[in-house]
Design a protein around this motif. Sequence first.
Motif, PDB file in Angstrom:
ATOM      1  N   UNK A 234      40.791  32.779  39.291  1.00 29.44           N
ATOM      2  CA  UNK A 234      41.999  33.448  38.825  1.00 29.44           C
ATOM      3  C   UNK A 234      41.859  34.943  39.069  1.00 29.44           C
ATOM      4  N   UNK A 235      42.886  35.546  39.651  1.00 32.21           N
ATOM      5  CA  UNK A 235      42.795  36.941  40.068  1.00 32.21           C
ATOM      6  C   UNK A 235      42.808  37.929  38.909  1.00 32.21           C
ATOM      7  N   UNK A 236      43.294  37.523  37.761  1.00 31.62           N
ATOM      8  CA  UNK A 236      43.409  38.457  36.647  1.00 31.62           C
ATOM      9  C   UNK A 236      42.063  39.072  36.280  1.00 31.62           C
ATOM     10  N   UNK A 237      41.025  38.246  36.196  1.00 30.37           N
ATOM     11  CA  UNK A 237      39.706  38.769  35.828  1.00 30.37           C
ATOM     12  C   UNK A 237      38.567  38.057  36.553  1.00 30.37           C
ATOM     13  N   UNK A 238      38.890  37.295  37.615  1.00 32.74           N
ATOM     14  CA  UNK A 238      37.910  36.553  38.409  1.00 32.74           C
ATOM     15  C   UNK A 238      37.245  35.440  37.603  1.00 32.74           C
ATOM     16  N   UNK A 239      37.994  34.860  36.658  1.00 38.62           N
ATOM     17  CA  UNK A 239      37.500  33.694  35.951  1.00 38.62           C
ATOM     18  C   UNK A 239      37.600  32.460  36.823  1.00 38.62           C
ATOM     19  N   UNK A 240      36.602  31.580  36.762  1.00 42.20           N
ATOM     20  CA  UNK A 240      36.546  30.383  37.608  1.00 42.20           C
ATOM     21  C   UNK A 240      37.384  29.275  36.976  1.00 42.20           C
ATOM     22  N   UNK A 241      38.426  28.858  37.687  1.00 44.58           N
ATOM     23  CA  UNK A 241      39.308  27.801  37.205  1.00 44.58           C
ATOM     24  C   UNK A 241      38.778  26.408  37.538  1.00 44.58           C
ATOM     25  N   UNK A 242      38.186  26.269  38.706  1.00 42.40           N
ATOM     26  CA  UNK A 242      37.631  24.980  39.142  1.00 42.40           C
ATOM     27  C   UNK A 242      36.428  25.255  40.021  1.00 42.40           C
ATOM     28  N   UNK A 243      35.422  24.420  39.872  1.00 46.00           N
ATOM     29  CA  UNK A 243      34.196  24.572  40.671  1.00 46.00           C
ATOM     30  C   UNK A 243      33.640  23.171  40.896  1.00 46.00           C
TER      31      UNK A 243
ATOM     32  N   UNK B 278      35.393  42.143  41.332  1.00 48.61           N
ATOM     33  CA  UNK B 278      35.001  41.962  39.944  1.00 48.61           C
ATOM     34  C   UNK B 278      33.885  40.929  39.859  1.00 48.61           C
ATOM     35  N   UNK B 279      33.254  40.895  38.734  1.00 47.24           N
ATOM     36  CA  UNK B 279      32.212  39.906  38.483  1.00 47.24           C
ATOM     37  C   UNK B 279      32.868  38.559  38.214  1.00 47.24           C
ATOM     38  N   UNK B 280      32.540  37.563  39.003  1.00 52.03           N
ATOM     39  CA  UNK B 280      33.052  36.215  38.746  1.00 52.03           C
ATOM     40  C   UNK B 280      32.353  35.651  37.521  1.00 52.03           C
ATOM     41  N   UNK B 281      33.046  34.824  36.770  1.00 52.66           N
ATOM     42  CA  UNK B 281      32.464  34.381  35.500  1.00 52.66           C
ATOM     43  C   UNK B 281      33.048  33.052  35.059  1.00 52.66           C
TER      44      UNK B 281
ATOM     45  N   UNK C   5      33.495  35.782  18.093  1.00 52.77           N
ATOM     46  CA  UNK C   5      32.212  36.475  18.182  1.00 52.77           C
ATOM     47  C   UNK C   5      32.256  37.529  19.283  1.00 52.77           C
ATOM     48  N   UNK C   6      32.718  37.135  20.451  1.00 51.97           N
ATOM     49  CA  UNK C   6      32.921  38.085  21.541  1.00 51.97           C
ATOM     50  C   UNK C   6      33.823  37.453  22.596  1.00 51.97           C
ATOM     51  N   UNK C   7      34.519  38.293  23.299  1.00 45.61           N
ATOM     52  CA  UNK C   7      35.377  37.854  24.382  1.00 45.61           C
ATOM     53  C   UNK C   7      34.887  38.489  25.678  1.00 45.61           C
ATOM     54  N   UNK C   8      34.976  37.734  26.759  1.00 46.90           N
ATOM     55  CA  UNK C   8      34.522  38.274  28.040  1.00 46.90           C
ATOM     56  C   UNK C   8      35.392  39.460  28.451  1.00 46.90           C
ATOM     57  N   UNK C   9      34.749  40.540  28.869  1.00 43.33           N
ATOM     58  CA  UNK C   9      35.440  41.720  29.360  1.00 43.33           C
ATOM     59  C   UNK C   9      35.220  41.829  30.864  1.00 43.33           C
ATOM     60  N   UNK C  10      36.297  41.934  31.657  1.00 44.34           N
ATOM     61  CA  UNK C  10      36.147  42.034  33.116  1.00 44.34           C
ATOM     62  C   UNK C  10      35.227  43.186  33.500  1.00 44.34           C
ATOM     63  N   UNK C  11      34.421  42.947  34.523  1.00 41.17           N
ATOM     64  CA  UNK C  11      33.456  43.940  34.976  1.00 41.17           C
ATOM     65  C   UNK C  11      33.616  44.169  36.480  1.00 41.17           C
ATOM     66  N   UNK C  12      33.898  45.389  36.843  1.00 41.69           N
ATOM     67  CA  UNK C  12      34.047  45.724  38.259  1.00 41.69           C
ATOM     68  C   UNK C  12      32.672  45.992  38.860  1.00 41.69           C
ATOM     69  N   UNK C  13      32.340  45.263  39.914  1.00 40.54           N
ATOM     70  CA  UNK C  13      31.055  45.440  40.571  1.00 40.54           C
ATOM     71  C   UNK C  13      31.112  46.460  41.699  1.00 40.54           C
TER      72      UNK C  13
END
Length: 839
Positions: free
Chosen positions: A360-369, A565-568, A582-590
Motif C-alpha cells: 500500500x502506497x500510503x505507508x508501504x504496508x504489505x497487503x499480501x505476501x 519508505x521502510x516496508x513493514x 501500546x504503539x502504532x507503526x510510524x512511517x519511516x523514510x529511508x
Amino acid sequence: MKLPRLRIGRTGACILFVCIFFLIYVLQLANWQLINGSFYQQEAMSNRTDAIEISAARGEILDRDGNILAGNHTVYEVIYNALYMDDSQRNNTILGVVDLLEELGESWRDVLPIRLDDEGNYSFLEDEEEDIAKLKTFLNLADYATADDCMEELSKRYHFQGRSKEDTRTVVSVRYCMTSENFSIYDPYVIASSVSPETVGIFGEYSDRWEGIETRVSVDRYYPDGSLAPHIVGYTWPISDSDLERAEKEGKLYDSEKNVAGYKSNERIGAVGAESAFEEDLRGTRGLQAVFTDENGDVVTTATKEQPEQGHTVRLTLDSKMQGITNRSLERNIKANKNSGAKDDKRAHDCRAGAAVAIELEDFGVLACSSYPSYDLNLYLEDSNYRNDALKDEENQPLFCRALQGVYAPGSVFKPMVAVAGLQEGEMSDSVGVYDCDGPGYVGVFKYEDLELHCTGKHHWVGLYEAIAESCNCYFAELGKRLGIRKLDAYAQYFGLGELTGVELYESTGNMTSPQSYQEIHSERGYEWTDGNTCQAAIGQADNWFTTMQLATYTATLANGGKRLKSHFLEEVTDYSRQELVRRYEPEELYDAEISPDVLGVVRQAMIQTAITGTARSVFSDYPISVACKTGTAQTSGAEWEDGGTEENISFICYAPANDPEIAVAVVLEHGRSGNYAMNVAKDMLDYYFGFYTWDDEWNKFDQDGNQVDDDGKIIKTKEELDEAKATPTPGPSGSPDGEGSEDSGDAEPTPTPIPKRGSDIPDRIFTGGSVAADAPEAGSTPGPTPAPQLDTPYYTGSGSPPPSPSPEPDGDGSEPEDGGNGSEGNGDGSGSGGDSSG
C-alpha cells in the motif's frame, strides 16, 4: 530525717515480676505486630509457602481488519502436579493415567524416539537423529548404543524394571519427558492436552485414586487457516539451546528469585515469521502464586502474589482476503503455465514456483505476501509425517519463503529504473533514440566489442516511451553503457534494489551487480568486469538478484516520487484485550533520491503505454483504471531447456491508479518462460483491491453486479439465478478459485483447508484472558533484520557488497509473451544470474 525503708514481700515481688514479664511480652507483641509486623509476616509466610509461577497467555496476531491469524483457544489438560504427588506411586500412576487416556481415545504426550515394533522389539524412530542423539547424551551412552541399551538404562533410572516392554516404554517415555522439562512443584507436567469435556468428567471421578493428577483449563495456540500465510505468520517451537544461550547473554534467562519472567528450557519460542519477529510484544509475563502448607507439608490454601500479564496483541498490515486471493491465483497460474514438456508448446515445462507481493502506497504496508509452493501450519505442527515430508521436499521446498528470501534476476522490470537514471543524469531525452535496434530476421541485435545481445523485436531508433513499452534491449544496453555501472549501482540503492526493505521478518539482501561482487562470484573462472557486463546489468541480467519484496518496494518508490519508505508488516500493538493502544507503526523514510518530477512523469507515461499498447496490452489495455506497469523476462542458464538448461523466469511490476497511486504489485514466476501468467496474478490482486470482483468463502468469483463469473470474467450464473438457487440450495462443487489462468487453469484447484483437530468436542472459545491465565506457550526472541542503510555518497564508490547466500531454490525471474527474452549470448551458470558474457 530518714525515709522509711520500703519493704516488698514475696507476694509483692511476684506481682512485680509478673507485671514486668507481661510488659516485656506486650512490648514484644507490639514490635512483632505493629512496628515490624510486615517483616515478620513475610518471614513467617516464607517458611510456610512455596512460590509457583503462573503462565501468561501469548498475545494474538491479527490481520489489518482484526481477523485472527494466530490466536488462543481455551482447552482442557490432564496434568501431574508435584505438590500433591505420591513419589512412591509415581510410575503406577503414570501407567494408570495413560491406560485410561488410551481407552478414552485421547492422545498423550509421547516424545521418546524409540518405538515398539510389531515383533515386540525396540527400535529407533526414523528421521529423529537429533532426538536420538539427545537421548544418548542424557543417558551418557555411546553413539553406537542401541534402542535396547537406551531402554535398559531408562528403566534402571526410573526404577521400572521387570515389567512388560509396552508398559516400560509408556512409563519411561513420560518420565523422560518430565525430566527433560524440569518437572517440579513449580512446573506441573502436562500429560495430555486438548482433551474432551467428557474426559475431564471421567478424570474427576478418579481424583481420589491418583494423587497429583488434575485437570485444568489452559491455553492452546491455534491458526484458523494454517495455509493462508504460514511464511508470514510463523509458529512457535520448543526453545533451542542457542536461544537459551542468547537469553543468558541478554539477561533474559529464568531465575526463580531474580527473574521469574525469564526464558526456561521447557518453553516455546517464536520460531519464524511474525511469531518470532514480534516475540517481545507477544510474550506475556509470568505471575506468582503462593502455596501455603501445614506442618505435614499438605497444601492448606493458595493466593496470587503477582498477577501474570498477558502478551500484547499484534495487528499486521496483511489483508487476509487479498492474501487468500493471491495464494490461489498464484497457484492456478503456475499450474496452468506448466505443460508436459512438448517443444511446440509455448507454455513452460517446468514452472512450479513463484511469489507475489502487494504494498500500500500510503505507508508501504504489505497487503499480501504470497509464496508458492506453500504449506499448512496446522498439519506441519500436528503431523510429524507431514512435517518430515515438507522438510525433505528439496524439489518444491514449501517451507522456503520465496517472496522474502528467494532472489531473482529482475529482467526487463529493471528498465524503468535505468530510464530514470538516464533522464536524471542527462544521458538521453525521452523522444530521441540511442541505438538502432536492427538485425537479421525479426529481432534486433546489440553489438559492443565481443558482446552480442538479442532484442525482443526489431525496434530501430525508438524513443524512451516505445523502448519501455516494447522492452527494447538494445536501447537499454546502450543507455547502460553510457551511464556506467557506478551510476546504475547508485540508483539501484536509491530504489532499494539489493538493499534490505526494512520488513520485520527475515529477508535476503539480494545483490546489485558490481565489479567487486562480480569478481567475488566468478573468482574461480577468472572473469574480469567489462562494459559488456554493464550492458547486461542495464537490462536486468548479469548478477542482479533481487527479492520479490524488493521489486514491490522499488515499484512503490517509483510510484511515490522517488521517496523510499521502510516496508513493514506491523500496523499496531495493543494490549491483549485490544482496548489499549501500546504503539502504532510510524512511517519511516529511508531515502529520497530527489528525482525530478518531470523525469518520473516521463517514465510513468511510458509504463502506462506498456499497459495500453505495449507488452502488457493483452491483459491491461482495457482495464477500468490506468495502470503503470512493466513486464520482464530473465534467462537462468546458457542453454535451451531442451538441451538441459532452464527456462526463463517471468516477472511483472505495476502500480495503480497510475496518476494517483494507491497500490504497488510485484510478481515472479520461476521458469515461467512466457505468457500472461504473472500479469494475471497481478490483475487478480488489483481486481480485489479496487472491488471489480469479489470472492466468497468458497472462492467463487463475482462481478460488481453480483453475477458469478469464471476466471475470464464471463458470467456463469446471473444474480437472479443465484438468488433463486439460494431459495432451494442443492449440493454441488465449490466454485473455482480466482486466477487468470489459461484454458486448463482448472488444474490449479486448491485443496480445502483441513478440518480443526477436534471441532465441537472442546470448549472452542477464543481465550480472552483473566486475572490468572492458564499455561500458554512462551518463547524467546529473535532479532529482526537491520534496516537498509542510507547512501553517504550520490554514486557508486566501489565498495561492492558480497553476493547473497545461495537460496534453496534456483534464482530466476519472470516474463511476458511480447517481452521475449533478454537474449544475451554466453549466459550464466544457471544460478539465476542471467547472462554473464564478458565482451
